[in-house]
Design a protein around this motif. Sequence first.
Motif, mmCIF file in Angstrom:
data_model
loop_
_atom_site.group_PDB
_atom_site.id
_atom_site.type_symbol
_atom_site.label_atom_id
_atom_site.label_comp_id
_atom_site.label_asym_id
_atom_site.label_seq_id
_atom_site.Cartn_x
_atom_site.Cartn_y
_atom_site.Cartn_z
ATOM 1 N N PHE A 111 -1.281 -1.939 -5.878
ATOM 2 C CA PHE A 111 -2.671 -2.133 -5.674
ATOM 3 C C PHE A 111 -3.009 -3.699 -6.283
ATOM 4 O O PHE A 111 -2.692 -3.980 -7.002
ATOM 5 N N PHE A 113 -10.939 -3.232 -3.085
ATOM 6 C CA PHE A 113 -11.582 -2.150 -3.700
ATOM 7 C C PHE A 113 -11.120 -0.922 -3.695
ATOM 8 O O PHE A 113 -11.223 -0.142 -4.633
ATOM 9 N N HIS A 114 -10.404 -0.577 -2.583
ATOM 10 C CA HIS A 114 -9.619 0.654 -2.439
ATOM 11 C C HIS A 114 -8.414 0.373 -1.926
ATOM 12 O O HIS A 114 -8.294 -0.390 -0.997
ATOM 13 N N ILE A 115 -7.424 1.345 -1.912
ATOM 14 C CA ILE A 115 -6.097 0.933 -1.399
ATOM 15 C C ILE A 115 -6.222 1.241 -0.038
ATOM 16 O O ILE A 115 -5.562 0.607 0.770
ATOM 17 N N THR A 127 0.720 -1.155 0.153
ATOM 18 C CA THR A 127 -0.052 -0.043 -0.069
ATOM 19 C C THR A 127 0.833 1.313 0.151
ATOM 20 O O THR A 127 0.562 2.055 -0.681
#
Length: 80
Positions: A32, A37-39, A27
């Motif tokens: 990624f 779904f999101h970092i 991260t």
Amino acid sequence: MNRLIAVLMLLIPGVLSAYGIKLMRDTLFNDFHPIFFHIGIQFVAGFLFFLIGISFIGGFIVYRDRKKQSEKRKNMDQDK
């Protein structure tokens, strides 16, 4: 046989902790993984994996030390 089981019990949380560290490091370096779904979710998941693994290993060590200490006390009481 008991020692083998104990080593395997510590191996799995150790690998989980190492994977958590890898996710947090990835991260920070913007690597990624598409499964997240999101970092930010990737970092939180890595931190949780790390905490779960370390807490299991720590709990295992504390339990074993307390158990050995109570056995020492029983043996000392029998010697008197």
